[in-house]
Enzyme design. Structure first.
Site, PDB file in Angstrom:
ATOM      1  CG  HIS A 101      54.760 -25.207 -85.400  1.00  0.00           C
ATOM      2  ND1 HIS A 101      54.693 -25.337 -84.034  1.00  0.00           N
ATOM      3  CD2 HIS A 101      53.946 -26.179 -85.918  1.00  0.00           C
ATOM      4  CE1 HIS A 101      53.880 -26.340 -83.733  1.00  0.00           C
ATOM      5  NE2 HIS A 101      53.413 -26.869 -84.852  1.00  0.00           N
TER       6      HIS A 101
HETATM    7 ZN   LIG Z   1      49.562 -29.333 -84.870  1.00  0.00          ZN
END
Ligand SMILES: [Zn+2]
Length: 309
Positions: A121
């Site tokens: 992320h």
């Molecule tokens: Zn995850």
């Protein structure tokens, strides 16, 4: 002895205490592998922290400076979702060095496994969802800079979409990104990967494997990467607190075997990273990651046998 190396360091632990992210899992995985005599002490390699120069191949100097000095804004801290500390930053640099090393070892041994990383992320200019630095992207850029590879593929089976990976490599035709994830889950928005397999809630083993296998094979055949980075999340598990899929321990192990077998059948090296896992019982998360390593071992042994015949 394993036919490849496991990359691990005790300081991978982010020391988050009672946080939903169980960063003690790295140590528990290492301990479980040794206690159950699945591996030997000689199977492990300790990484060096990544060089700042390599982190900067992906991240902005502003973000690196903020991480190193603790100058994150409140918004940045809330997006990162883990508290900033010197230990956390050191752990992230170390885990990123571990993924670079796993990539190098994969090119030599066929497999290289980092018992950490998979921080998919993280974006160039900010961190998100427990991910401060995108270790896989750093490793790919470093291997390309070394002239060791030209094309890489990222296969991301974490239950959450690999938004950082997609954002970093969106315009980069030398990196093929495949993400299979729960559609109705974090993150939002989901910038497009090369291939996104958006799953509805509650998908179980058989359906998951069926949906994954064809695009995986097609991507490998058409793109012909020099290396695959596997982001093997434990969180598609039915008992995961942050996931809404319904895979069993056996289904997750089958997923790993499928990916490894398809990649290695084409003679392509695989660097493995672990990514997320938030099972109600942390030992389930540990077991899923241990099984990923055992799946790599089984596929590595099989491909050795094939090579010998
Ligand atoms: Zn995850």
């Amino acid at each position: 002895m394993l036919p490849f190396k496991l990359i691990y360091h005790d300081n991978y632990d982010l020391h988050l205490g009672a946080h939903v992210f169980p960063s003690q899992k790295y140590r528990l995985i290492q301990e479980t592998l040794l206690r159950e005599k699945r591996v030997e002490a000689e199977d492990f390699l300790a990484p060096e922290p990544a060089a700042d120069e390599d982190i900067l191949r992906v991240h902005t100097s502003e973000w690196v400076r903020k991480l190193k000095t603790g100058a994150l804004t409140l918004t940045e801290m809330m997006r990162l979702e883990i508290p900033h500390s010197k230990e956390m930053v050191e752990a992230v640099w170390l885990a990123t060095g571990g993924t670079v090393l796993a990539g190098r070892r994969a090119l030599e041994d066929g497999f290289g496994v980092n018992i950490g990383g998979g921080f998919h992320h993280a974006h160039p200019d900010h961190g998100e969802g427990f991910c401060a630095v995108h270790d896989v992207a750093v490793a790919i850029r470093r291997l390309v800079a070394d002239g060791a590879i030209e094309k890489a593929m990222v296969v991301d089976t974490d239950v959450h979409h690999g938004n950082g990976t997609a954002a970093i490599f969106g315009d980069d035709t030398s990196v093929f990104t495949l993400s299979i994830h729960q559609e109705n889950n974090y993150p939002e928005p989901k910038p497009p990967s090369t291939v996104d397999l958006h799953l509805p809630d509650g998908v179980g083993d058989a359906e998951y494997l069926r949906i994954l296998s064809r695009p995986l094979r097609k991507g490998l055949d058409e793109f012909q990467p020099d290396i695959v980075f596997y982001v093997g999340g434990a969180d598609p598990y039915c008992e995961d607190m942050l996931g809404g899929l319904a895979l069993t321990l056996e289904g997750l192990a089958e997923r790993d075997r499928l990916v490894f077998a398809e990649v290695r059948a084409r003679g392509i090296p695989v660097a493995v990273t672990l990514a997320g896992g938030y099972a109600r019982n942390v030992m389930d998360t540990v077991r899923i990651h241990v099984n990923t390593i055992l799946a790599a071992r089984d596929v590595a042994r099989k491909s050795c046998l094939h090579a010998a015949h």
